[in-house]
Design a protein around this motif. Structure first.
Motif: not given
Length: 269
Positions: A206, A260, A263
């Motif tokens: 992240y 991810e 996203r």
């Protein structure tokens, strides 16, 4: 429809070999799809199978009967019926679904990279067919275009892998027996970034910008990625985990990374 009841029949012997042997599948460029769902997925993406094989009891199911009738309208596709006993021997599952299709394995060039590939996946020595199929299923759902598989990966066209992927094979371009180092170098030359998932990376998932042209790399379930691969990638990332958990199943880890990236692509980093 012709009914086959003898183990000596040439088709029965061929199907047994294809079900059991990756070498036979590679040699013949053929494999087996088990079940109406996979056959329909293949039909939508690739066209008609070479042959349909149904069991006597399977043909009593309306869905299978309808599928056989619809596909068999094309004169190029032959449908045959096996006795339940013979069908059980060629079926790749313990509880046969009642229908199998014989299909041609699509051919691709192992190390081909082009400028249109913006999201790719490289797999080094993934050995479990269930893991491999699950990875393919998640990859297709997340928009991966091409998957490069090293020598040492499970057979991507085995019935077990096909079942786990649930039709994802036909939404992806699969490059078997690829030289991953060569693929990485070519991808980087096309202005792509190559990121590997490892357990002890300096940054976690992240914290990294995954937008743009990306290739993700995952390694063997036990040994991880080789030093040869780690020496040529751009960056390593880890998936942050709570508590005393040491690692994730490779298919789960891959899915987390895929989505991810999706996203970030849609909503920003």
């Amino acid at each position: 429809m012709h009914t086959i009841t003898s183990r000596e029949h040439a088709l029965f012997k061929q199907l047994i070999k294809l079900e059991k042997s990756a070498r036979q599948r590679r040699s013949d460029c053929l494999t087996l799809l088990d079940g109406a769902h996979l056959i329909q997925a293949y039909r939508r993406a690739q066209g008609l199978p070479i042959k349909l094989i149904v069991s006597e009891s399977g043909y009593q199911h309306p869905e299978i009967r309808s599928l056989v009738s619809e596909i068999s309208k094309n004169a190029e596709v032959h449908a045959v019926m096996f006795s339940d006993g013979l069908f059980k021997q060629v079926s790749p599952v313990k509880t046969p679904t009642g229908i199998i299709a014989l299909i041609t394995i699509p051919t691709t060039v192992p190390n081909t990279v082009n400028d249109h590939q913006t999201f790719c996946l490289l797999l080094e020595a993934i050995q479990d067919p269930g893991n491999l199929g699950s990875i393919l299923r998640s990859a297709a759902a997340a928009g991966v275009s091409d998957i490069y598989l090293s020598d040492g990966c499970a057979d991507v066209w085995s019935p077990k892998t096909l079942r786990a992927a649930m039709g994802a094979h036909f939404a992806l371009t699969l490059h078997e027996a690829s030289d991953l180092v060569q693929v990485i170098q070519r991808f980087k030359n096309s202005n792509g970034k190559v990121i590997a998932a490892t357990l002890r990376a300096p940054r976690h998932l992240y914290q990294v910008d995954l937008k743009g042209t990306i290739a993700l790399v995952f390694g063997n379930e036990g040994a991880g990625l080789s030093q040869q691969i780690l020496g040529v990638i751009d960056e390593q990332i880890a998936i942050p985990m709570q508590g005393n958990t040491e690692s994730l199943n490779v298919a789960a880890a891959a899915a987390i990374c895929f989505f991810e990236k999706m996203r970030q692509q849609y909503y920003g980093h």
